[in-house]
Each structure stands twice: as structure tokens, then as C-alpha cells.
Design a protein around this motif. Structure first.
Motif, short mmCIF file in Angstrom:
data_model
loop_
_atom_site.label_atom_id
_atom_site.label_comp_id
_atom_site.label_asym_id
_atom_site.label_seq_id
_atom_site.Cartn_x
_atom_site.Cartn_y
_atom_site.Cartn_z
N THR A 225 15.38 16.59 33.46
CA THR A 225 16.29 16.19 32.38
C THR A 225 16.48 17.31 31.36
N SER A 226 17.71 17.52 30.96
CA SER A 226 18.01 18.48 29.89
C SER A 226 17.79 17.80 28.55
N TRP A 227 16.86 18.32 27.78
CA TRP A 227 16.51 17.68 26.51
C TRP A 227 17.57 17.98 25.45
N LEU A 228 17.68 17.09 24.50
CA LEU A 228 18.58 17.29 23.38
C LEU A 228 17.94 18.22 22.36
N ARG A 229 18.72 18.67 21.43
CA ARG A 229 18.20 19.56 20.39
C ARG A 229 17.47 18.77 19.32
N GLY A 230 16.52 19.44 18.70
CA GLY A 230 15.82 18.82 17.60
C GLY A 230 14.50 18.20 18.03
N ARG A 231 13.85 17.53 17.08
CA ARG A 231 12.54 16.91 17.32
C ARG A 231 12.72 15.57 18.05
N PRO A 232 12.04 15.40 19.19
CA PRO A 232 12.16 14.14 19.91
C PRO A 232 11.03 13.16 19.58
N TYR A 233 11.28 11.90 19.88
CA TYR A 233 10.21 10.92 19.98
C TYR A 233 10.24 10.41 21.41
N VAL A 234 9.09 10.48 22.09
CA VAL A 234 9.01 10.09 23.49
C VAL A 234 8.23 8.79 23.61
N TRP A 235 8.84 7.81 24.25
CA TRP A 235 8.14 6.55 24.57
C TRP A 235 8.23 6.34 26.07
N MET A 236 7.09 6.12 26.68
CA MET A 236 7.07 5.92 28.14
C MET A 236 6.04 4.87 28.51
N SER A 237 6.43 3.96 29.41
CA SER A 237 5.49 3.01 29.99
C SER A 237 5.80 2.88 31.47
N ALA A 238 4.76 3.07 32.28
CA ALA A 238 4.97 3.06 33.73
C ALA A 238 3.59 3.03 34.40
N GLU A 239 3.56 3.38 35.69
CA GLU A 239 2.32 3.41 36.46
C GLU A 239 1.39 4.47 35.88
N ALA A 240 0.08 4.22 35.98
CA ALA A 240 -0.92 5.04 35.29
C ALA A 240 -0.88 6.51 35.68
N ALA A 241 -0.78 6.82 36.98
CA ALA A 241 -0.77 8.22 37.41
C ALA A 241 0.46 8.94 36.88
N ALA A 242 1.60 8.26 36.87
CA ALA A 242 2.83 8.87 36.36
C ALA A 242 2.72 9.16 34.87
N THR A 243 2.13 8.26 34.13
CA THR A 243 2.01 8.47 32.68
C THR A 243 0.99 9.56 32.37
N ARG A 244 -0.06 9.68 33.17
CA ARG A 244 -1.01 10.78 32.96
C ARG A 244 -0.32 12.12 33.17
N ASP A 245 0.46 12.21 34.23
CA ASP A 245 1.21 13.43 34.51
C ASP A 245 2.15 13.76 33.36
N MET A 246 2.87 12.77 32.88
CA MET A 246 3.84 12.99 31.81
C MET A 246 3.18 13.28 30.47
N ARG A 247 2.02 12.70 30.25
CA ARG A 247 1.32 12.97 28.99
C ARG A 247 0.99 14.45 28.89
N THR A 248 0.52 15.02 30.00
CA THR A 248 0.22 16.46 30.03
C THR A 248 1.48 17.29 29.85
#
Length: 238
Positions: free
Chosen positions: A189-212
Motif C-alpha cells: 500500500t502507498s501510504w498517505l502523507r503526514g502522521r498516520p494512526y494505524v488500527w489493525m485487528s486480525a489473526e495473531a501471526a499477521a498482527t505480530r508481523d505488522m506490529r514489527t
């Protein structure tokens, strides 16, 4: 059923007259179900550092997001993923008017610690009810990207939002039995400009990967990211 893999349950009655929403967009409650032996659903009580049930009979509880809270009619709407097995799915499949269930008070974690310019909302089917509510409650004109994973195109739902939301539906026929496609979608995904807020909820392994990825590679501050594993593939496939 509101889609092939999502069942909607609306709770009402006198027991919800005193219910007060937390006001947090991803708020959740814990549902306690009747036992197989038909002992009534009751809430646990605090006992020192732990919890117990008043009659000593354990009840299973599951956490679910509040899709909607109708204050005037004292109703709570909960969307439950329909899948083989699971106490919540089994109960919801046969639930009827008059059935009783015990509901805990609400809590939630959505929201950055500092002002942000845009939001990235990522969820699989289990996080979809909360994600849709988050998008619905965005401030008018707030830019947001939504990456939403479902098993089939028929599981896509209408996005209602006053924000400027660009939504990508990710179809994964192996949802619930195979790896999530969300990590690669976020990276692509191409991120937008500026400071983001990220909210994610999904399967545990996917969220661990994304947290890193979110914190180390994208360097999003802790106060601007809430990434939560709602379920575990390893437990679901045992």
C-alpha cells in the motif's frame, strides 16, 4: 445472516437499560453463554485476584466488538463470524427471541495519543465489525485507507463514513484456515502523507508481523498504532 460468513445478533431487554457505552469506536464486551447443561448465563464475580461464578459452574466467555448501540431502544448489535465449531457460532446459529445471555461492561482502545493526519484501518473478518464502526465514526473529511480481508466478494459490506475513505477488499478463500493476506497488502500500500494512526485487528501471526513492520520499518510511534490479534490460526486448526 448479513453476508455468507457473518451473522448479526441484536440484544435487547430490560437488562440493557443501564448499559452505558464507553464511546470508543472499537469497544468490545464479553459474552457469557449458557452451559451445555442449560445452566443460565451469568457474569463472573471478583474474588481476590481472580474471578469465579456465583454458583461455581464455569461458563465460557468470548470477546466481541459492539457494531452498534441504540440508546433509545436499549439494543446492542453484535456481528459474529459464522464458521464451523466455536461456542459463540453454535449459540448464534440457534439463538431466538427470549434467549438470555450475560454481557460484561464495555472497553476499547481505539484512538491515537496525538493528532494525526490520516488513518490506516486493517482487519480480517473477525475485526470487520469494529473496523466498519471506526470508519463510520471518522470525522468528516478525515483521510483513511481501509484494507479489509474477507473469504468471498459476497462478504463485502457497504462502507458508511463521513471521512475520505479509500477501501481495498482483499479476497482470501483460505480465511480461517490459512495465512492472512493482510501483511503483504499493507506492505504493497502507498501510504498517505503526514502522521498516520494505524488500527489493525486480525489473526495473531499477521498482527505480530505488522506490529514489527509498522513500528520498526514505518516508524509509527506506539501512541499512534493499535494492533491486536483477535484469534490464532494455530489454535483454530488444531
Amino acid at each position: 445472516m448479513i453476508t455468507p460468513h457473518m451473522r448479526r445478533i441484536v440484544f435487547g431487554g430490560e437488562g440493557l437499560r443501564a448499559f452505558t457505552s464507553s464511546g470508543i469506536a472499537d469497544e468490545w464486551i464479553r459474552l457469557f453463554f449458557p452451559t451445555v447443561a442449560n445452566e443460565p448465563a451469568v457474569l463472573p464475580v471478583s474474588q481476590g485476584k481472580g474471578w469465579s461464578f456465583p454458583d461455581g459452574v464455569p461458563r465460557e466467555g468470548r470477546w466481541y466488538s459492539i457494531r452498534d448501540h441504540a440508546i433509545e431502544t436499549h439494543q446492542l448489535t453484535i456481528d459474529i463470524v459464522d464458521h464451523p465449531g466455536g461456542i459463540a457460532t453454535s449459540w448464534a446459529a440457534t439463538a431466538k427471541t427470549g434467549d438470555q445471555i450475560a454481557i460484561s461492561g464495555p472497553d476499547g482502545r481505539y484512538g491515537p495519543d496525538a493528532p494525526t493526519d490520516w488513518e490506516l484501518v486493517v482487519a480480517d473478518m473477525t475485526g470487520l465489525p469494529a473496523a466498519l464502526r471506526i470508519l463510520r465514526e471518522l470525522p468528516a473529511g478525515k483521510p483513511a485507507l481501509a484494507l479489509l480481508e474477507v473469504p468471498d466478494a459476497y462478504d463485502e459490506q457497504t462502507i458508511i463514513s463521513a471521512g475520505q475513505v479509500a477501501t481495498t477488499w482483499i479476497l482470501n478463500p483460505a480465511h480461517g484456515s490459512g495465512a492472512s493476506l493482510l501483511p503483504q497488502a499493507v506492505r504493497a500500500t502507498s501510504w498517505l502523507r503526514g502522521r498516520p494512526y494505524v488500527w489493525m485487528s486480525a489473526e495473531a501471526a499477521a498482527t505480530r508481523d505488522m506490529r514489527t513492520y509498522i513500528r520498526r520499518e514505518r516508524r509509527v510511534p506506539n501512541g499512534c498504532a493499535d494492533i491486536v490479534g483477535y484469534w490464532s490460526l494455530t489454535r483454530a486448526t488444531r
